[in-house]
Write an enzyme that holds these catalytic residues in place. Structure first.
Site, PDB file in Angstrom:
ATOM      1  N   ASN A  23       0.803  -1.225   0.000  1.00 16.80           N
ATOM      2  CA  ASN A  23       0.000   0.000   0.000  1.00 16.80           C
ATOM      3  C   ASN A  23       0.833   1.269   0.000  1.00 16.80           C
ATOM      4  O   ASN A  23       0.288   2.370   0.039  1.00 16.80           O
ATOM      5  CB  ASN A  23      -0.986  -0.024   1.174  1.00 16.80           C
ATOM      6  CG  ASN A  23      -2.038  -1.101   0.973  1.00 16.80           C
ATOM      7  OD1 ASN A  23      -2.145  -1.678  -0.120  1.00 16.80           O
ATOM      8  ND2 ASN A  23      -2.774  -1.412   2.021  1.00 16.80           N
ATOM      9  N   CYS A 115     -15.569  -3.999  -5.165  1.00 10.59           N
ATOM     10  CA  CYS A 115     -14.668  -5.152  -5.024  1.00 10.59           C
ATOM     11  C   CYS A 115     -15.264  -6.035  -3.935  1.00 10.59           C
ATOM     12  O   CYS A 115     -16.382  -5.834  -3.477  1.00 10.59           O
ATOM     13  CB  CYS A 115     -13.267  -4.678  -4.659  1.00 10.59           C
ATOM     14  SG  CYS A 115     -13.185  -4.116  -2.972  1.00 10.59           S
ATOM     15  N   ARG A 120     -16.730   0.588  -3.682  1.00  9.86           N
ATOM     16  CA  ARG A 120     -15.544   1.373  -3.322  1.00  9.86           C
ATOM     17  C   ARG A 120     -15.705   2.764  -3.969  1.00  9.86           C
ATOM     18  O   ARG A 120     -15.131   3.037  -5.007  1.00  9.86           O
ATOM     19  CB  ARG A 120     -14.275   0.673  -3.798  1.00  9.86           C
ATOM     20  CG  ARG A 120     -14.055  -0.703  -3.167  1.00  9.86           C
ATOM     21  CD  ARG A 120     -13.687  -0.641  -1.696  1.00  9.86           C
ATOM     22  NE  ARG A 120     -12.350  -0.115  -1.459  1.00  9.86           N
ATOM     23  CZ  ARG A 120     -11.253  -0.854  -1.489  1.00  9.86           C
ATOM     24  NH1 ARG A 120     -11.342  -2.123  -1.814  1.00  9.86           N
ATOM     25  NH2 ARG A 120     -10.077  -0.313  -1.255  1.00  9.86           N
ATOM     26  N   ASP A 305      -7.313  -3.733   7.840  1.00  8.37           N
ATOM     27  CA  ASP A 305      -6.648  -4.823   7.104  1.00  8.37           C
ATOM     28  C   ASP A 305      -6.217  -5.950   8.023  1.00  8.37           C
ATOM     29  O   ASP A 305      -5.861  -7.031   7.547  1.00  8.37           O
ATOM     30  CB  ASP A 305      -5.437  -4.295   6.333  1.00  8.37           C
ATOM     31  CG  ASP A 305      -5.850  -3.370   5.204  1.00  8.37           C
ATOM     32  OD1 ASP A 305      -4.981  -2.666   4.665  1.00  8.37           O
ATOM     33  OD2 ASP A 305      -7.049  -3.337   4.890  1.00  8.37           O
TER      34      ASP A 305
HETATM   35  C1  EPZ Z   1      -6.556   1.796   1.270  1.00  5.05           C
HETATM   36  O1  EPZ Z   1      -7.742   1.610   0.514  1.00  5.05           O
HETATM   37  C2  EPZ Z   1      -5.838   0.459   1.243  1.00  5.05           C
HETATM   38  N1  EPZ Z   1      -5.504   0.095  -0.135  1.00  5.05           N
HETATM   39  C3  EPZ Z   1      -6.732  -0.622   1.855  1.00  5.05           C
HETATM   40  O2  EPZ Z   1      -5.985  -1.834   1.897  1.00  5.05           O
HETATM   41  C4  EPZ Z   1      -7.060  -0.208   3.294  1.00  5.05           C
HETATM   42  O3  EPZ Z   1      -7.935  -1.157   3.854  1.00  5.05           O
HETATM   43  C5  EPZ Z   1      -7.717   1.179   3.288  1.00  5.05           C
HETATM   44  O4  EPZ Z   1      -6.858   2.127   2.628  1.00  5.05           O
HETATM   45  C6  EPZ Z   1      -7.989   1.677   4.700  1.00  5.05           C
HETATM   46  O5  EPZ Z   1      -6.801   1.733   5.418  1.00  5.05           O
HETATM   47  C7  EPZ Z   1      -4.414   0.660  -0.717  1.00  5.05           C
HETATM   48  O6  EPZ Z   1      -3.738   1.478  -0.134  1.00  5.05           O
HETATM   49  C8  EPZ Z   1      -4.099   0.211  -2.111  1.00  5.05           C
HETATM   50  P1  EPZ Z   1     -10.055   4.545   1.944  1.00  5.05           P
HETATM   51  P2  EPZ Z   1      -8.639   2.903   0.091  1.00  5.05           P
HETATM   52  O7  EPZ Z   1     -10.186   5.470   0.794  1.00  5.05           O
HETATM   53  O8  EPZ Z   1      -7.759   4.030  -0.254  1.00  5.05           O
HETATM   54  C9  EPZ Z   1     -14.788   5.054   1.833  1.00  5.05           C
HETATM   55  C10 EPZ Z   1      -5.605  -4.124   1.536  1.00  5.05           C
HETATM   56  O9  EPZ Z   1      -6.136  -5.160   1.968  1.00  5.05           O
HETATM   57  N2  EPZ Z   1     -14.560   6.052   0.761  1.00  5.05           N
HETATM   58  O10 EPZ Z   1      -9.341   5.005   3.168  1.00  5.05           O
HETATM   59  O11 EPZ Z   1      -9.644   2.453  -0.908  1.00  5.05           O
HETATM   60  C11 EPZ Z   1     -14.456   3.630   1.376  1.00  5.05           C
HETATM   61  O12 EPZ Z   1     -15.546   3.055   0.683  1.00  5.05           O
HETATM   62  C12 EPZ Z   1      -6.468  -2.954   1.119  1.00  5.05           C
HETATM   63  O13 EPZ Z   1      -4.356  -3.945   1.443  1.00  5.05           O
HETATM   64  C13 EPZ Z   1     -15.639   6.787   0.284  1.00  5.05           C
HETATM   65  O14 EPZ Z   1     -16.769   6.613   0.721  1.00  5.05           O
HETATM   66  O15 EPZ Z   1      -9.370   3.185   1.478  1.00  5.05           O
HETATM   67  C14 EPZ Z   1     -14.165   2.927   2.677  1.00  5.05           C
HETATM   68  O16 EPZ Z   1     -15.397   2.541   3.265  1.00  5.05           O
HETATM   69  C15 EPZ Z   1      -7.946  -3.215   1.311  1.00  5.05           C
HETATM   70  N3  EPZ Z   1     -15.425   7.708  -0.702  1.00  5.05           N
HETATM   71  C16 EPZ Z   1     -13.521   4.041   3.531  1.00  5.05           C
HETATM   72  O17 EPZ Z   1     -13.885   5.284   2.908  1.00  5.05           O
HETATM   73  C17 EPZ Z   1     -14.177   7.930  -1.232  1.00  5.05           C
HETATM   74  O18 EPZ Z   1     -14.059   8.805  -2.127  1.00  5.05           O
HETATM   75  C18 EPZ Z   1     -12.000   3.930   3.604  1.00  5.05           C
HETATM   76  O19 EPZ Z   1     -11.535   4.001   2.293  1.00  5.05           O
HETATM   77  C19 EPZ Z   1     -13.097   7.162  -0.741  1.00  5.05           C
HETATM   78  C20 EPZ Z   1     -13.305   6.241   0.258  1.00  5.05           C
END
Ligand code: EPZ
Length: 417
Positions: A23, A115, A120, A305
């Site tokens: 990540n 996903c 997402r 995670d």
């Molecule tokens: C990152 O995902 C990581 N992936 C995820 O790891 C990790 O679980 C997550 O951050 C939280 O720490 C990478 O870095 C590649 P978020 P990301 O945007 O960026 C909502 C793994 O297993 N949201 O912080 O997608 C979203 O739906 C993966 O290594 C919105 O609603 O996470 C989620 O419920 C899985 N609108 C929450 O926020 C948006 O525009 C957290 O998402 C963006 C996000």
């Protein structure tokens, strides 16, 4: 379809070297599109998600050379479209949006579908880039983004400290005119790693690791050499494997300052931890105790995670554990498979209750997401008998050669098919 065959009941011992952070490597590979000239990125994990990121860079006109864990990127690519097929390979490829739009003034990519963890959305990414001057339309699932007059630095207050949104804004802001302030930004260590990489390329960024990041955009960006930080989730996965299987293990390159909220749970479970100058030592020689309630939070809270992987370890603990998943909507898909192994778990909405049982039994189980797959492997290590674990492709997205890593620490794990 490949499967892992795991014979449980063997204690772990020896040392595991933590791989580079998936990540962190992914946004850094996206950032490598920006500088003119050559960038050398070290400690890149050899996993399917980083291979997907390299294919995207190639499709954007960059020349890539990957030798082991070292990836060299010639950042003179200047194309701006990412194919639907490449976007579908990896949901987090939306992280290329900010960099491509910032550098070329245009980006066309597919809306990253949902996903295994649920929808997402990228609403925070989109609204921030629009505020910076981008025009973004969606046609038949394709996002068409343009910034004919370039991007402008702005002040953005994120409604939620989204990791991906913070990273996309950072990558756009280093190309924007003027100052960008990101308030309520993500504080994960991977954010600081990306910021440090961008500073190595000549960017003016400060505040990473805290709640507000300030970027003075428009600086010319040059190639650099950079080493990706260790993967804190992989490190914690190996700690959890030892907690579940029993034994003593040294997880090299694990940075305990990145894992405080996870380590305290392992200590509540009765594991003995100590810290070397380059890793974490764990000993688990008796039945684990249930750690009480585990709430997933943004950093520095307990990482989402690690929810599945720690759940796997407490299935045989003495007592009951309550998990509250606050980050993703649908992150209990491993519960049904753990129950097939004899676990006593009830999941409803964002809450799962695990009542510890004395024994888990090997079974035929199927992974349906990355960390859920790792959790099933951890549970199989502690089960009686043989487990056949399908859906290895999900595990391969984030763990380098999981069967070799665990076998070298004394487990019986082999890949078939
Ligand atoms: C990152 O995902 C990581 N992936 C995820 O790891 C990790 O679980 C997550 O951050 C939280 O720490 C990478 O870095 C590649 P978020 P990301 O945007 O960026 C909502 C793994 O297993 N949201 O912080 O997608 C979203 O739906 C993966 O290594 C919105 O609603 O996470 C989620 O419920 C899985 N609108 C929450 O926020 C948006 O525009 C957290 O998402 C963006 C996000």
């Amino acid at each position: 379809m490949q499967r892992l065959v795991i014979d449980g009941g063997r204690r772990l011992s020896g040392e595991i070297i933590t791989q580079g952070a998936k990540n962190s490597a992914l946004p850094i590979l996206a950032a490598a599109f920006l500088p003119r000239g050559q960038t050398v990125i070290r400690n890149v994990p050899r996993i399917s998600d980083t291979y997907s990121a390299m294919r995207i860079l190639t499709s954007l006109g960059c020349r890539i050379r990957a030798e082991g864990n070292v990836v060299t990127v010639d950042g003179d690519g200047c194309l701006s479209e990412i194919s639907e097929q490449l976007m579908r390979e990896m949901r987090s490829s939306v992280i290329f949006l900010g960099a491509v739009l910032g550098k070329t003034g245009r980006c066309v990519l597919s809306y990253p579908g949902g996903c295994e963890l649920g929808p997402r959305p990228i609403d925070m990414h989109i609204s921030a880039l629009k505020k910076m001057g981008a025009v973004i339309t969606e046609e038949h699932g394709r996002l068409c983004c343009t910034a004919d007059n370039g991007l402008n630095g702005v002040s953005i207050a994120l409604p939620f400290p989204s990791v991906g949104a913070t990273e996309n804004i950072m990558l756009a802001a280093v190309c924007a005119r003027g100052e960008t302030v990101i308030k309520n930004c993500a504080r994960e260590p991977e954010i600081a790693d990306l910021a440090e990489f961008l500073r190595s390329c000549g960017a003016d960024i400060s505040g990473d690791g805290g709640g507000t990041i300030v970027i003075n955009g428009g600086k010319p960006l040059h190639g650099c050499e950079y080493t990706v930080m260790p993967d804190r989730i992989c490190a914690a996965t190996w700690l959890s494997a030892c907690a579940a299987a029993g034994g003593e293990l040294y997880v090299k390159n694990a940075l305990h300052r990145h894992l405080d909220s996870v380590l305290s749970v392992f200590e509540e479970m009765g594991c003995q931890l100590s810290f070397g100058n380059d890793g974490i030592y764990i000993r688990a020689n008796k039945r684990l105790k249930a750690p009480g309630t585990v709430r997933t939070m943004v950093y520095p809270g307990f990482p989402t995670d690690m929810q599945a992987v720690v759940m796997a370890a407490v299935c045989k603990a003495e007592g009951s554990t309550v998990f509250i998943e606050n980050i993703f909507e649908n992150r209990f898909k491993h519960v049904g498979e753990l129950r097939r192994m004899g676990a006593d778990i009830i999941a409803e909405g964002k809450v799962a209750v695990v009542n510890g049982v004395p024994t888990l039994y090997g079974a035929n189980v199927e992974a349906s997401d990355l960390r859920g797959g790792a959790a099933l492997a951890v549970a199989a290590l502690s089960a009686e008998g043989r487990t056949e674990l399908g859906g290895v492709k999900y595990i391969d997205r984030g763990y380098e050669n999981i069967e070799d890593v665990l076998s070298a620490a004394g487990a019986s794990v082999r890949r078939i098919g």
